[in-house]
Design a protein around this motif. Sequence first.
Motif, PDB file in Angstrom:
ATOM      1  N   ARG A 162      -1.258   5.170 -25.114  1.00  7.39           N
ATOM      2  CA  ARG A 162      -2.057   5.873 -24.113  1.00  7.39           C
ATOM      3  C   ARG A 162      -3.506   5.391 -24.119  1.00  7.39           C
ATOM      4  O   ARG A 162      -4.211   5.504 -23.117  1.00  7.39           O
ATOM      5  N   LEU A 237      -8.156   5.539 -21.136  1.00  4.69           N
ATOM      6  CA  LEU A 237      -7.479   6.797 -20.809  1.00  4.69           C
ATOM      7  C   LEU A 237      -8.476   7.815 -20.272  1.00  4.69           C
ATOM      8  O   LEU A 237      -8.174   8.548 -19.325  1.00  4.69           O
ATOM      9  N   LYS A 238      -9.674   7.842 -20.845  1.00  3.53           N
ATOM     10  CA  LYS A 238     -10.691   8.776 -20.385  1.00  3.53           C
ATOM     11  C   LYS A 238     -11.054   8.501 -18.931  1.00  3.53           C
ATOM     12  O   LYS A 238     -11.213   9.421 -18.124  1.00  3.53           O
ATOM     13  N   ASP A 241      -8.302   9.787 -16.668  1.00  3.64           N
ATOM     14  CA  ASP A 241      -8.378  11.238 -16.509  1.00  3.64           C
ATOM     15  C   ASP A 241      -9.486  11.613 -15.529  1.00  3.64           C
ATOM     16  O   ASP A 241      -9.320  12.492 -14.669  1.00  3.64           O
ATOM     17  N   THR A 242     -10.629  10.927 -15.660  1.00  3.02           N
ATOM     18  CA  THR A 242     -11.748  11.192 -14.758  1.00  3.02           C
ATOM     19  C   THR A 242     -11.393  10.814 -13.326  1.00  3.02           C
ATOM     20  O   THR A 242     -11.722  11.539 -12.375  1.00  3.02           O
ATOM     21  N   THR A 244      -8.428  10.778 -11.993  1.00  2.00           N
ATOM     22  CA  THR A 244      -7.471  11.759 -11.481  1.00  2.00           C
ATOM     23  C   THR A 244      -8.198  12.981 -10.927  1.00  2.00           C
ATOM     24  O   THR A 244      -7.894  13.460  -9.827  1.00  2.00           O
ATOM     25  N   THR A 245      -9.172  13.469 -11.693  1.00  2.00           N
ATOM     26  CA  THR A 245      -9.962  14.618 -11.237  1.00  2.00           C
ATOM     27  C   THR A 245     -10.772  14.260  -9.989  1.00  2.00           C
ATOM     28  O   THR A 245     -10.884  15.061  -9.050  1.00  2.00           O
ATOM     29  N   ARG A 262      -1.407  13.083  -9.835  1.00  2.00           N
ATOM     30  CA  ARG A 262      -0.900  12.933 -11.209  1.00  2.00           C
ATOM     31  C   ARG A 262      -0.773  11.457 -11.550  1.00  2.00           C
ATOM     32  O   ARG A 262      -0.338  10.646 -10.729  1.00  2.00           O
TER      33      ARG A 262
END
Length: 449
Positions: A162, A237-238, A241-242, A244-245, A262
């Motif tokens: 990941r 990965l960070k 995630d950012t 995605t938001t 997602r």
Amino acid sequence: MITRFSAHTYILVLLLQLLAPVSMSLRAQQLTPPTISYEGQTVSSVEIAGRPDLNVRQLRQLIAQPINAPYSQAKIDKSIAALKKSGQADDVKLEVRPQSNGLEVMFVLQPAMYFGMFDFGKASNVFSYTRLLQIANYPNQEPYNAARVEEAESALINFFHRSGYFMATIEPELHTDAPRKVVNVLFHIDLKRKAKFGNIILTGASPQETKHLADSLHSWGARLRAAYLKTGKPYSLKKLDTATTYLKGVLGKQHYLAGQVRLISANYNPQTNRADITFKVTQGPEIAIKTQGAHVWGRTMKKLIPIYDENAADPDLVEEGARNLVSYFQGKGYFDAKVHSRIEKQPSDGTAIWYDIDKGRKGKVAAVEFHGNQKFDDDDLASHVLVKKGRLFSHGKFSGQLVRKSVKNLENVYKNAGYSHVSVTPNVVNNGGKLSIAFQVVEGVQDIV
């Protein structure tokens, strides 16, 4: 062999290692008190622990208690007797741990060895040692169990993948410390190359919306929010995630408040050392939130209307938004503010949520009073209420929400002083825009300790 990490962390783990046998023995007694009966409860796992020098697979054949079956004390006793008869252990201690998914049953062979230190080799130079301990779910003060080592290995591999190290390998090695009765585990970790981003793929949305979302990932807004994704950049990965938001926020600006984004896959190609990223986008229906009767800035609306956070046009959330708007305008001095909400279906299958606002005229808090208080004077109580009397150039502070919080604060003041039966009742009188707020206190009898 111990890799370099924080001296405090090393000392902490070493102390745990030294204390493990004593603490584990006490804990085992606490976990299996003779007065507790587990008869008939579902058993989720059965493990043999404590002896890294034995072939656990062969010993498993002696266990009569099956998993995913009711706990049977007779079968447990039979299993313990068979393990003792095998000659592989001086004694067998039983540990039973109730979990949400059932009972975890562990047969601890004596004399037992306990987990000592986890060493992650050069991986500790890339990730913090404490972070790796968390990922591995370090089994503090537990008897050695081969299954726990396998679980730690699997969790670490998933974490490395990941994090962009898709070719990482792990080989655990055991080091027994017989005098201390502990087993240290050295994970030989080779992270290899860190991947880079390949193609960024968006699926599920209309062609127009897909293009809009893809373009947004290369915008200045994405750069400012650390959501910028570009082929060839280091895998993060960070950042995913950012992103995605951020994409979810872009959908919201297009009125797709119920939209979802997602991350569904990261397909790695070892020849190119790149991972193709795929996002699944669900647009959902358009939900437009509108106001009439008064202006509210968009940023303020997002704070007041919970639909923006919950991504659903639920009637309860709509009404909560109306109450928040009332409190907002009351806080600005419109004490008689009223907000009516309505939901309208649109011909395009979308939804419009209307907030009809009647601010009324501005008022002023003329008085904040306290009645019935004897233990505390007015000045003491005034410091704990959130409603405030107006001044020369101020209308004061008032809203239904602030009154409720003030009541709670006042009751807590009395309860902390030993008046457990205190009650505070607010009374708000509006006389032509001038508010008089009174808090009626019934102190009750002070508790005697």
